[in-house]
Design a protein around this motif. Sequence first.
Motif, PDB file in Angstrom:
ATOM      1  N   THR A   1      14.732  -9.451 -28.979  1.00  0.00           N
ATOM      2  CA  THR A   1      14.715  -8.120 -28.365  1.00  0.00           C
ATOM      3  C   THR A   1      13.292  -7.656 -28.086  1.00  0.00           C
ATOM      4  O   THR A   1      13.072  -6.544 -27.618  1.00  0.00           O
TER       5      THR A   1
ATOM      6  N   GLU B   1      18.896  -9.378 -19.630  1.00  0.00           N
ATOM      7  CA  GLU B   1      20.116  -8.777 -20.176  1.00  0.00           C
ATOM      8  C   GLU B   1      19.901  -8.174 -21.564  1.00  0.00           C
ATOM      9  O   GLU B   1      20.710  -7.365 -22.024  1.00  0.00           O
ATOM     10  N   ASN B   2      18.792  -8.545 -22.227  1.00  0.00           N
ATOM     11  CA  ASN B   2      18.491  -7.983 -23.546  1.00  0.00           C
ATOM     12  C   ASN B   2      17.676  -6.699 -23.465  1.00  0.00           C
ATOM     13  O   ASN B   2      17.441  -6.044 -24.480  1.00  0.00           O
ATOM     14  N   THR B   3      17.214  -6.360 -22.259  1.00  0.00           N
ATOM     15  CA  THR B   3      16.486  -5.096 -22.099  1.00  0.00           C
ATOM     16  C   THR B   3      17.494  -3.964 -21.980  1.00  0.00           C
ATOM     17  O   THR B   3      18.628  -4.165 -21.554  1.00  0.00           O
ATOM     18  N   LYS B   4      17.089  -2.790 -22.338  1.00  0.00           N
ATOM     19  CA  LYS B   4      18.018  -1.664 -22.344  1.00  0.00           C
ATOM     20  C   LYS B   4      18.097  -0.962 -20.996  1.00  0.00           C
ATOM     21  O   LYS B   4      19.099  -0.331 -20.677  1.00  0.00           O
ATOM     22  N   SER B   5      17.040  -1.048 -20.215  1.00  0.00           N
ATOM     23  CA  SER B   5      16.998  -0.192 -19.020  1.00  0.00           C
ATOM     24  C   SER B   5      16.634  -0.928 -17.735  1.00  0.00           C
ATOM     25  O   SER B   5      16.410  -0.286 -16.710  1.00  0.00           O
TER      26      SER B   5
ATOM     27  N   GLU C   1      13.930  -0.095 -13.077  1.00  0.00           N
ATOM     28  CA  GLU C   1      14.076   0.493 -14.405  1.00  0.00           C
ATOM     29  C   GLU C   1      14.856   1.800 -14.291  1.00  0.00           C
ATOM     30  O   GLU C   1      14.503   2.688 -13.502  1.00  0.00           O
TER      31      GLU C   1
ATOM     32  N   LEU D   1      21.604   6.458 -20.422  1.00  0.00           N
ATOM     33  CA  LEU D   1      22.555   5.353 -20.365  1.00  0.00           C
ATOM     34  C   LEU D   1      23.946   5.883 -20.041  1.00  0.00           C
ATOM     35  O   LEU D   1      24.333   6.968 -20.480  1.00  0.00           O
TER      36      LEU D   1
END
Length: 413
Positions: A13, A61-65, A107, A112
């Motif tokens: 992460t 795909e492991n990034t949040k934004s 971004e 979310l």
Amino acid sequence: MKDKIIEILKEETKGQSINDINKNLHLKSMEDINMLEDTLNEMTTEGILHKSKNHEYMLLENTKSLKVGKLRINKSGNGFVECKPEDIFVHSNDLNGAINGDFVEVEIKTRLNDPEPEGYIRNILKRDLKKVVGEIVKDKKTLGFKPDDEKLNIAVKLTKESLKGCVEGHKVVIDILKEIGNRTFLAKVEKIIGHKNDPGVDILTIAAKHSIETEFSEAVKAELKNIPDEVCEADLIGRTDLTNEMIFTIDGADTKDIDDAISLEVKDNIYTLGVHIADVSYYVQENTALGDDAYERGTSSYLADTVIPMIPHQLSNGICSLNEGVIRLTMSCVMDINQKGDIINYDIFPSYIKSSKKMTYDSVNEILEDNHIPYGYEDYADTLKKMNELAKILRKKKVNRGYIEFDIPEAKI
């Protein structure tokens, strides 16, 4: 190597440097390290990885934004990045130099799960801007260029050498040479399509905009010289002779490229239907200029009253056209169909035919709808009526399976 990199990063992460990644790969030679770096950059361009300013990598795909997708800009100057599960709105102030059609990393700056996510362009991953169609315009005392695509938010400076022969109002195709500033490009005029007021230039401009080639290459023209105008005996070897069968074509009165023919026999309530398609592949083969050009075009293009063919007219209107009274090479599908419309037997094979007659839709409809037999159709009327019987059987079966007919008038220009 890509699969191994994904395996290494799938649980991470935080960004990993190239050295961190290599601790798991155990690469030692500089050649292998360079290959790793090239692969990481390639995966970044493809939108699989995110690369930070510190040259650290992590799975996107492991990034949040972060999301990736193609940017589409509307006439207002704002854009949307085509992403899953939903598109992301980007204000014109947040494009960060991106232009319509760029593959970008965006971004998300809203919360979310926001029903209308909004973001800003983080990185331009891939720019596929090579050729642009537009108009030569007066720019103060010099000539400039205005793209036809209003969504293409760029400025273009043309080289002086390439402007020779250009005048105000010319429609041209330009070749982008390099980016010289923020959304500003140096380019050269590659082709003058014609003046915007000349007849036919509007159609040619649309073709150029969609990268549809209107001319065939010299290599194609050279190969055409080796293609005969008539089928020879050697071409018939290994093919089934159907020249004695009653086979005919039905097309529009103006059709010159006749690519399919039909036949029908009825015995013991079984319809034996033959569909015979011109065997273009015999002449247009793989790994030839003709084959490569046809593959690149993919299809003929119909623009208003103009047809830009997939293969040269010498073929489509000549040796590959199932003209009346001449031998032509075909691929045949002969089917036995019962009264319920079920295909109970079929065979597909290379063949050659000699079309008995070039029929038109209007004349055939006279027989089927008005029961009037035009001159020259006397020997075919019964067969056409049997074909109409079979057509109704097949249509009934389609309707029972949920077929919907859209009776939409066809425009003719």
